[in-house]
Scaffold this active site. Structure first.
Site, PDB file in Angstrom:
ATOM      1  N   SER A 285      36.891  94.534 -94.883  1.00 17.66           N
ATOM      2  CA  SER A 285      37.523  95.597 -95.456  1.00 17.66           C
ATOM      3  C   SER A 285      37.920  96.360 -93.994  1.00 17.66           C
ATOM      4  O   SER A 285      38.932  97.030 -94.311  1.00 17.66           O
ATOM      5  CB  SER A 285      35.990  96.468 -95.899  1.00 17.66           C
ATOM      6  OG  SER A 285      35.778  95.635 -97.107  1.00 17.66           O
ATOM      7  N   HIS A 350      35.287 100.896 -92.630  1.00 18.93           N
ATOM      8  CA  HIS A 350      36.809 100.699 -93.498  1.00 18.93           C
ATOM      9  C   HIS A 350      37.440 101.490 -93.263  1.00 18.93           C
ATOM     10  O   HIS A 350      38.682 101.280 -93.267  1.00 18.93           O
ATOM     11  CB  HIS A 350      36.290 101.765 -95.403  1.00 18.93           C
ATOM     12  CG  HIS A 350      34.994 100.707 -95.503  1.00 18.93           C
ATOM     13  ND1 HIS A 350      34.049  99.565 -95.605  1.00 18.93           N
ATOM     14  CD2 HIS A 350      35.808  99.697 -97.528  1.00 18.93           C
ATOM     15  CE1 HIS A 350      33.713  99.444 -96.457  1.00 18.93           C
ATOM     16  NE2 HIS A 350      34.290  99.138 -97.307  1.00 18.93           N
TER      17      HIS A 350
END
Length: 411
Positions: A285, A350
């Site tokens: 991610s 993230h």
């Protein structure tokens, strides 16, 4: 007591600095070298042509001679490139072109001054847009589609359309995706689980994922991207990095896109080691969010120039997918762990990827075929990134012992 503390610091330095610092710095230096190849290698063919119009070796030729040269050798160039180069000759206020600019133009190494000359030129380029051209093959339509998906200026789209040869193909994103899927399938067979693999008691024993107790093993700051929490985690990451990463690599090249991707990956794992110190990390991610955030930010900053279809709807869908994936990661992080006292993987990777995307990533995407070392913002953001990496490395060396954290046991 003081002597014992000093000995502890020395041992920590020898253990961590020789691994984490050296490997990460070498990786960054290698990627930077790929981004900044030597600029002094010129084509002998163009050198010979330039010398014919510069017998006194002044290093300059007049724009009239440059136009004559282009008209004589225009058959060697694509029509759109010939248009652009003739526009440059008409717009040059000094009435001459230096040798280095000449070689850069003829060898497709466009400088920032070249772009400014075109934008401020008096000669209008062909009014027919690339989108209006007919009789294109399937591959030509695909290249044109990629150009309109990623580039905000018509002159850049035409230049890319004529320049792209599919050699090399977008190998980086495809290779990363294949390897990630292969590792997931292998782990699924070994663990006999494909959904929420992270809840399996043997999952953390894998040598690829990042674990706070094993942070001295420097490869884990990168290889954690090959481990995913489950098929729901892998699926969304693969879809995003193929739909966004492959077109970006086709336009900007493997070196620049791999730099953004890997920088997002490293920033993600280091962000976890600083802000969520007791949690492991899995998934790609960080890299995916770096690419997608850079692409979305570039679209917003060049909204009027981007001609991709349904861009508002597609941006909304991309943001919904990213929000869903981030929400899943937050939920999983605070969900009761199946193997206490070790928590589920962190979601901070993230956020690390997003920060890289809207800084370094945007600068790269906004400067198609331009030299990044000419951009002040590039050096500012790159310096901030390097400072963060150095800070995170020393944080990993000293903070864990100074804060006396209770880390989960080694897997």
């Amino acid at each position: 007591m003081l002597e014992m503390a000093l000995n502890h610091l020395v041992i920590s330095l020898l253990e961590y600095t020789s691994t984490v610092y050296c490997m990460l710095m070498l990786l960054l230096l290698n990627l930077l070298f790929l981004l900044f190849p030597p600029l002094c290698i010129a084509s002998q063919h163009w050198k010979a042509l330039f010398d014919q119009f510069d017998p006194d070796n002044t290093g300059y030729i007049s724009t009239e001679k440059f136009r004559s040269l282009l008209q004589r050798h225009g058959s060697e160039l694509d029509p759109h490139k010939l248009e652009v180069l003739l526009a440059l000759a008409d717009s040059n206020s000094e009435g001459r072109i230096c040798y280095q600019d000449f070689v850069n133009l003829m060898s497709n190494k466009r400088s920032n001054s070249f772009r400014q000359a075109i934008l401020q030129g008096n000669r209008r380029l062909c009014s027919k847009a690339l989108l209006e051209e007919t009789g294109l093959s399937l591959s030509q339509r695909l290249i044109r589609h990629v150009a309109y998906e990623t580039l905000p200026r018509e002159i850049d789209r035409k230049w890319y359309y004529d320049s792209y040869t599919c050699c090399p193909p977008p190998w980086f994103m495809i290779t990363i995706t294949i390897v990630e899927v292969a590792f997931f399938l292998y782990n699924g067979v070994v663990l006999d689980r494909f959904v929420l693999q992270v809840t399996h008691p043997l999952y953390l024993k894998n040598a690829l994922l990042y674990h706070p107790q094993l942070r001295a093993q420097a490869w884990r700051y990168l290889t954690y991207i090959f481990m995913h929490a489950g098929i729901e985690h892998l699926g969304l990451n693969v879809v995003l990095q193929l739909l966004v990463g492959v077109p970006l690599e086709m336009v900007h090249g493997a070196a620049r896109i791999s730099f953004v991707y890997v920088a997002g990956v490293v920033a993600g794992s280091l962000a976890v080691s600083v802000a969520d110190m007791t949690a492991p990390v899995v998934g790609s991610s960080g890299g995916v969010y770096a690419l997608v955030s850079a692409h979305l930010a570039n679209i917003v900053m060049n909204w009027s120039g981007m001609k991709c279809q349904f861009k508002l709807l597609r941006m909304a869908v991309a943001l919904i997918c990213m929000s869903f994936e981030f929400g899943r990661a937050v939920w999983l992080r605070f969900h009761p762990s199946a193997y206490p006292p070790c928590p589920h993987p962190s979601f901070m990777a993230h956020l690390g990827g997003v920060v890289v995307g809207i800084t370094l990533g945007v600068i790269i995407l906004r400067n198609y075929e331009q030299r990044l070392q000419d951009q002040i913002l590039w050096w500012i953001f790159l310096s901030i990134y390097v400072i963060f990496v150095l800070f995170a490395i020393f944080w990993n060396i000293f903070a864990y012992s100074l804060l006396d954290l209770k880390l989960p046991p080694p897997p």
